[in-house]
Design an enzyme around this catalytic site. Structure first.
Site, PDB file in Angstrom:
ATOM      1  N   ARG A 174       0.898  -0.964   0.339  1.00  0.00           N
ATOM      2  CA  ARG A 174      -0.068   0.152  -0.279  1.00  0.00           C
ATOM      3  C   ARG A 174       0.872   0.903  -0.150  1.00  0.00           C
ATOM      4  O   ARG A 174       1.890   1.009   0.727  1.00  0.00           O
ATOM      5  CB  ARG A 174      -0.808  -0.057   0.962  1.00  0.00           C
ATOM      6  N   HIS A 203       1.054   7.269   1.448  1.00  0.00           N
ATOM      7  CA  HIS A 203       0.298   7.713   1.394  1.00  0.00           C
ATOM      8  C   HIS A 203       0.054   8.677   2.606  1.00  0.00           C
ATOM      9  O   HIS A 203       0.715   8.268   3.644  1.00  0.00           O
ATOM     10  CB  HIS A 203      -1.251   7.074   0.778  1.00  0.00           C
ATOM     11  N   HIS A 216      -3.302  10.144   5.197  1.00  0.00           N
ATOM     12  CA  HIS A 216      -4.905  11.246   5.392  1.00  0.00           C
ATOM     13  C   HIS A 216      -5.241  12.109   6.275  1.00  0.00           C
ATOM     14  O   HIS A 216      -4.104  12.102   7.049  1.00  0.00           O
ATOM     15  CB  HIS A 216      -5.610   9.919   6.378  1.00  0.00           C
ATOM     16  N   GLU A 234      -5.446   6.072  11.987  1.00  0.00           N
ATOM     17  CA  GLU A 234      -5.060   4.484  10.918  1.00  0.00           C
ATOM     18  C   GLU A 234      -4.497   3.732  12.339  1.00  0.00           C
ATOM     19  O   GLU A 234      -3.751   3.450  12.695  1.00  0.00           O
ATOM     20  CB  GLU A 234      -4.763   4.533   9.996  1.00  0.00           C
ATOM     21  N   HIS A 252       2.820   7.705   5.448  1.00  0.00           N
ATOM     22  CA  HIS A 252       2.758   5.573   6.181  1.00  0.00           C
ATOM     23  C   HIS A 252       3.099   4.883   4.696  1.00  0.00           C
ATOM     24  O   HIS A 252       2.206   5.214   3.693  1.00  0.00           O
ATOM     25  CB  HIS A 252       2.735   5.006   7.083  1.00  0.00           C
ATOM     26  N   GLU A 284     -10.474   4.643   2.753  1.00  0.00           N
ATOM     27  CA  GLU A 284      -9.469   4.532   2.353  1.00  0.00           C
ATOM     28  C   GLU A 284      -8.854   4.733   0.586  1.00  0.00           C
ATOM     29  O   GLU A 284      -7.620   4.928   0.562  1.00  0.00           O
ATOM     30  CB  GLU A 284      -9.063   2.769   2.769  1.00  0.00           C
TER      31      GLU A 284
END
Ligand code: MN
Ligand code: MN
Length: 350
Positions: A53, A56, A58, A63, A102, A125
């Site tokens: 993943r 990125h 948020h 999270e 992260h 997400e």
């Protein structure tokens, strides 16, 4: 949504069609898919070895992650210090504060399956700030200048958001950051939840808990794993300070939510289902299967608070209970005199 429809506090997350990418799949539940879950959103994600993943952040949610199976490696950009790189295995949790950059990469062997919980029901997400999306839509000359590379390098980068990216699985567990000369850190963002000594309720089950007390970085969220024996239940209770989001890992359960005004919504759960109990709403979780029930529970407060029925009863004079419940005084004397937390099947009717 539909005010005439009885709300459901069950969402069959693992039965949904996943978003599929390069070596990864994700299934998400926000308030848009699961209308009851107004305060917390969640994701079930799987990564093949080497698949990640991507980098990125948020802007609108912290999270909280829990690894169910396999192993992964995360990197976390600390705005006040160097990147932290950690390895996670089954039973480990992480907490990434809102806005911190992260990534998560499966490191094998085999797939890594983990659950993500976000302290915002509107969170998706799919709406994150990704490094590839950012660089692809920034003037190329700016990217070249910032990364100090030529146009040929920038031309090879993704033309839009990658979301999942894949490469070789790390062939050892050495920390890249350490290899590059950063000081090796003991990360504050990893906590081995299932390595702790759980609270044991003989004949009923166990509770593992990670609140801000056990896991200080986790200021806005807490989490718990409950293991409940067949026929036993996490007793009637409510949380005055947090919504509760549940992921049923294993087994079968009944969960009911009391909404006041005569309304109790009862749902049956199986592995892969998600449940939700709104802040302040009464609920219980009962193991209805023949094997141990395992439930991951997340809260959108770092402080774990619970008001349990047995504790409430135990803290009131029997005369109050006799009058309130319309039972003989001697029967009121036999009600629980201390907090139970979980109740076994064989306690019933004794
Ligand atoms: Mn994330
Ligand atoms: Mn609860």
């Amino acid at each position: 949504m539909h005010s005439t429809v009885k709300p459901s506090f069950r969402y069959q997350l693992e039965k949904q069609k996943p978003r599929v990418g390069s070596g990864g799949t994700t299934r998400g539940a926000s308030v848009h898919e699961f209308p009851a879950s107004i305060g917390i959103a969640g994701v079930s994600m799987r990564l093949e070895p080497g698949s990640m993943r991507e980098l990125h952040w948020h802007a609108n949610a912290a999270e909280w992650g829990y690894v169910i199976s396999g192993q992964c490696r995360t990197t976390l950009l600390n705005p006040e210090g160097p990147t932290e790189t950690d390895i996670f295995g089954p039973g480990d949790i992480w907490y990434f504060p809102r806005g911190w950059g992260h990534s998560i990469q499966g490191i094998g062997p085999g797939e890594c399956h983990f659950i993500l919980i976000f302290d915002n029901g509107d969170f998706s997400e799919d709406h994150t700030f990704s490094i590839t999306d950012w660089l692809a839509h920034t003037p190329k000359g700016v990217v070249e200048q910032n990364l100090r590379v030529g146009a040929d390098v920038v031309a090879k980068m993704p033309k839009g958001e990658a979301y999942f990216a894949s490469g070789p699985a790390p062939d050892d567990r050495s920390y890249d950051a350490a290899a590059r000369g950063y000081p090796e850190l003991v990360s504050q963002h990893r906590y081995p939840l299932l390595a702790q000594q759980p609270r044991r309720i003989p004949g009923c089950g166990v509770q593992y808990i990670a609140s801000v007390k056990e896991f200080p970085i986790s200021t806005s969220m807490a989490g718990s794993v409950l293991q409940i024996e067949p026929g036993a239940m996490r007793e009637l209770h409510w949380h005055p300070n947090a919504d509760e989001w549940q992921y049923f890992i294993e087994g079968n359960a009944e969960m009911a939510v009391f909404l006041a005004e005569g309304q109790v919504v009862i749902d049956q759960f199986e592995a892969g289902d998600v449940g939700y109990a709104p802040m302040g709403a009464g609920h219980y979780i009962r193991n209805t299967g023949d094997s141990v029930l395992r439930v991951l529970v997340g809260f959108n407060s770092g402080h774990y608070q619970s008001n349990d029925l047995s504790a409430w009863v135990a803290s009131n004079p029997p005369s109050v209970l006799a009058s309130n419940l319309g039972i003989p005084r001697e029967t009121a004397n036999d009600l629980p005199r201390s907090p139970l937390f979980m109740v076994s099947e064989r306690d019933a009717g004794e």
